[in-house]
Motif scaffolding. Structure first.
Motif, PDB file in Angstrom:
ATOM      1  N   UNK A   1       0.814  -1.213   0.000  1.00 20.59           N
ATOM      2  CA  UNK A   1       0.000   0.000   0.000  1.00 20.59           C
ATOM      3  C   UNK A   1       0.850   1.266   0.000  1.00 20.59           C
ATOM      4  N   UNK A   2       1.968   1.266   0.741  1.00 18.46           N
ATOM      5  CA  UNK A   2       2.817   2.455   0.783  1.00 18.46           C
ATOM      6  C   UNK A   2       3.442   2.727  -0.579  1.00 18.46           C
ATOM      7  N   UNK A   3       3.851   1.674  -1.256  1.00 16.75           N
ATOM      8  CA  UNK A   3       4.381   1.845  -2.604  1.00 16.75           C
ATOM      9  C   UNK A   3       3.313   2.417  -3.524  1.00 16.75           C
ATOM     10  N   UNK A   4       2.104   1.868  -3.444  1.00 13.71           N
ATOM     11  CA  UNK A   4       1.016   2.329  -4.321  1.00 13.71           C
ATOM     12  C   UNK A   4       0.709   3.800  -4.080  1.00 13.71           C
ATOM     13  N   UNK A   5       0.712   4.219  -2.812  1.00 22.52           N
ATOM     14  CA  UNK A   5       0.410   5.625  -2.477  1.00 22.52           C
ATOM     15  C   UNK A   5       1.482   6.557  -3.048  1.00 22.52           C
ATOM     16  N   UNK A   6       2.729   6.225  -2.828  1.00 21.43           N
ATOM     17  CA  UNK A   6       3.802   7.100  -3.273  1.00 21.43           C
ATOM     18  C   UNK A   6       3.943   7.081  -4.798  1.00 21.43           C
ATOM     19  N   UNK A   7       3.744   5.923  -5.410  1.00 22.14           N
ATOM     20  CA  UNK A   7       3.825   5.860  -6.870  1.00 22.14           C
ATOM     21  C   UNK A   7       2.680   6.647  -7.503  1.00 22.14           C
ATOM     22  N   UNK A   8       1.501   6.594  -6.893  1.00 19.93           N
ATOM     23  CA  UNK A   8       0.373   7.358  -7.421  1.00 19.93           C
ATOM     24  C   UNK A   8       0.676   8.859  -7.399  1.00 19.93           C
ATOM     25  N   UNK A   9       1.362   9.318  -6.351  1.00 22.14           N
ATOM     26  CA  UNK A   9       1.738  10.735  -6.286  1.00 22.14           C
ATOM     27  C   UNK A   9       2.672  11.085  -7.447  1.00 22.14           C
ATOM     28  N   UNK A  10       3.583  10.181  -7.769  1.00 24.65           N
ATOM     29  CA  UNK A  10       4.531  10.433  -8.860  1.00 24.65           C
ATOM     30  C   UNK A  10       3.821  10.420 -10.207  1.00 24.65           C
ATOM     31  N   UNK A  11       3.076   9.358 -10.473  1.00 28.18           N
ATOM     32  CA  UNK A  11       2.413   9.257 -11.781  1.00 28.18           C
ATOM     33  C   UNK A  11       1.387  10.368 -11.963  1.00 28.18           C
ATOM     34  N   UNK A  12       0.689  10.725 -10.871  1.00 28.81           N
ATOM     35  CA  UNK A  12      -0.297  11.803 -10.953  1.00 28.81           C
ATOM     36  C   UNK A  12       0.330  13.150 -11.239  1.00 28.81           C
ATOM     37  N   UNK A  13       1.576  13.338 -10.804  1.00 30.79           N
ATOM     38  CA  UNK A  13       2.288  14.587 -11.066  1.00 30.79           C
ATOM     39  C   UNK A  13       2.890  14.595 -12.466  1.00 30.79           C
ATOM     40  N   UNK A  14       3.504  13.505 -12.865  1.00 29.93           N
ATOM     41  CA  UNK A  14       4.167  13.458 -14.168  1.00 29.93           C
ATOM     42  C   UNK A  14       3.173  13.496 -15.327  1.00 29.93           C
ATOM     43  N   UNK A  15       1.967  12.963 -15.104  1.00 26.22           N
ATOM     44  CA  UNK A  15       0.988  12.982 -16.193  1.00 26.22           C
ATOM     45  C   UNK A  15       0.525  14.405 -16.498  1.00 26.22           C
ATOM     46  N   UNK A  16       0.764  15.325 -15.571  1.00 29.05           N
ATOM     47  CA  UNK A  16       0.374  16.723 -15.783  1.00 29.05           C
ATOM     48  C   UNK A  16       1.417  17.513 -16.577  1.00 29.05           C
ATOM     49  N   UNK A  17       2.560  16.887 -16.835  1.00 28.00           N
ATOM     50  CA  UNK A  17       3.597  17.555 -17.625  1.00 28.00           C
ATOM     51  C   UNK A  17       3.136  17.656 -19.074  1.00 28.00           C
ATOM     52  N   UNK A  18       3.138  18.857 -19.619  1.00 25.12           N
ATOM     53  CA  UNK A  18       2.752  19.101 -21.011  1.00 25.12           C
ATOM     54  C   UNK A  18       3.889  18.600 -21.911  1.00 25.12           C
ATOM     55  N   UNK A  19       3.622  17.553 -22.695  1.00 24.70           N
ATOM     56  CA  UNK A  19       4.684  16.965 -23.507  1.00 24.70           C
ATOM     57  C   UNK A  19       5.174  17.911 -24.599  1.00 24.70           C
ATOM     58  N   UNK A  20       4.269  18.722 -25.143  1.00 27.55           N
ATOM     59  CA  UNK A  20       4.690  19.705 -26.158  1.00 27.55           C
ATOM     60  C   UNK A  20       5.601  20.757 -25.524  1.00 27.55           C
ATOM     61  N   UNK A  21       5.233  21.198 -24.333  1.00 30.06           N
ATOM     62  CA  UNK A  21       6.069  22.169 -23.626  1.00 30.06           C
ATOM     63  C   UNK A  21       7.412  21.546 -23.249  1.00 30.06           C
TER      64      UNK A  21
END
Length: 418
Positions: A115-135
């Motif tokens: 569960x701790x891995x899932x929580x911390x990984x979700x924070x990472x993936x949720x942040x990186x998915x917001x990166x504008x790939x064109x930018x």
């Protein structure tokens, strides 16, 4: 009478009735030709004891099947948490060992299970998915052009020190919204941790201090950047420090290696040298081949058997780190992959696999492809200036210490009139 060593500090070769003198996966000889060592190790078995660093023992996977088995059976049979490392628990890992600082417990997703891995990984993936790939591509292009502009008129440069190393660092400084001074401290310390001949203890202290400074800055003044988005996810200061370390670490030195390894391949391999420049083959094809044959992270993802485990008749004892060799897996001859069929083949393990696989391989490819394309566009007639390339310390990663090149110099800019 010789006093026997505590069981936890013994080489796993003794516990598993394997070779009495496991081969080292460190030092100049290994770094110069790691695949020669992988071949010898593969002859001993799909997972075999090795000396990871002086006085640090463990196992290494040597085949594609064994690497995939371990990665896909995490965490039900193999754990990521280094607290399962018995020699570490017993204080038997040399305190100045470079392996310690690459493998010690940290409060981030890489070293957690369940569960701790899932929580911390979700924070990472949720942040990186917001990166504008064109930018992101535009940022890499801007930084690439700035770096190239500093040496374009000279006709010679070191593509490692003047380009491949600083480019991912400067890119992540912007993506994380970091001021240049803090970003540079982070990137330099991470590079020192990967280069296992450096002072790992001092590098670790510098790295954590810089990550904490960035966290405090963004807590007080959040912006639309990855650091602020991680804070939004509810991470504590300690989790922020270790998560910033993890994400930037995964995006700097490995990306530098991928850029330099790909440029070296394009420059020196006749299959790419002309066709990539002419547009017959895209840069992505060369990138695919390098991810297969010279992955930027060669051996990592340490795992620990949960109880005694067996793979293809080999007994794996608990308490020892098992490094996954992405390089040995990709080079496994039983795969039977034709060298001409790497393009478009994403079956390699360069980005790992399973629940701990790289959370943003597409972002890594954008950074590398854009950087390579700008170098090829801006540096005509690119060629190596030496045939004596030296590999970086290769225990955990694969790259060159320098990549001296020559090219057609750009015309010096006209003086500005007054």
């Amino acid at each position: 009478m010789t006093t026997p060593q505590p069981a936890a500090s013994r080489c796993p070769a003794h516990a598993a009735a394997r070779p009495s003198h496991p081969l080292p996966i460190y030092g100049p000889e290994f770094s110069a030709d790691p695949h020669a060592t992988y071949t010898l190790l593969r002859a001993q078995g799909p997972i075999t004891p090795v000396e990871i660093a002086p006085g640090v023992w463990g196992y290494l996977t040597t085949t594609y099947r064994s690497a995939l088995y371990l990665l896909r059976n995490t965490p039900n049979r193999f754990a990521k948490n280094p607290r399962h490392w018995q020699a570490l628990v017993n204080g038997q890992v040399p305190p100045d060992s470079p392996a310690l600082f690459m493998m010690q417990p940290r409060d981030n997703a890489l070293w957690m299970d369940g569960a701790e891995h899932a929580r911390l990984r979700h924070a990472i993936t949720g942040s990186l998915v917001r990166v504008d790939t064109h930018a992101l591509a535009a940022t890499v292009t801007k930084i690439a052009d700035q770096l190239i502009g500093t040496f374009a008129s000279a006709g010679v440069c070191d593509l490692v020190g003047q380009y491949a190393d600083p480019l991912p660092m400067l890119t992540m400084i912007e993506v994380f919204g970091s001021p240049p001074d803090i970003g540079q401290r982070i990137a330099i310390a991470i590079a020192r941790l990967f280069d296992t001949d450096q002072d790992a203890a001092a590098a670790n202290i510098d790295l954590e201090a810089a990550c904490l400074a960035l966290t405090h800055l963004k807590r007080n003044a959040p912006q639309p950047d990855v650091t602020s988005w991680l804070i939004e996810a509810g991470l504590t200061d300690e989790e922020m420090v270790q998560t910033i370390l993890l994400v930037i670490g995964a995006a700097t030195t490995p990306s530098s290696n991928l850029i330099m390894n790909s440029l070296q391949r394009i420059i020196t391999d006749l299959r790419f040298a002309g066709s990539v420049h002419a547009g017959v083959q895209p840069v992505s094809d060369a990138l695919d081949e390098v991810l297969w044959t010279d992955p930027p992270v060669s051996n990592y993802s340490p795992l620990y058997a949960l109880g005694q485990q067996t793979f293809e008749g080999l007994v794996l004892q608990p308490g020892y780190p098992i490094l996954v060799s992405f390089a040995a897996a990709n080079g496994d001859p039983t795969l039977g992959i034709d060298p001409g069929s790497y393009a478009g083949n994403r079956g390699h393990l360069a980005f790992s696999a399973g629940v701990h696989a790289c959370p943003a391989p597409d972002l890594a490819r954008i950074i590398a492809e854009t950087a390579i394309e700008r170098a090829l566009d801006r540096l005509p007639h690119l060629a190596l200036a030496t045939d004596q390339l030296v590999r970086r310390p290769g225990t955990f990663h694969s790259g060159f210490t320098a990549l001296p090149v020559r090219f057609q110099p750009a015309a010096a800019p006209a003086p500005t009139g007054r």
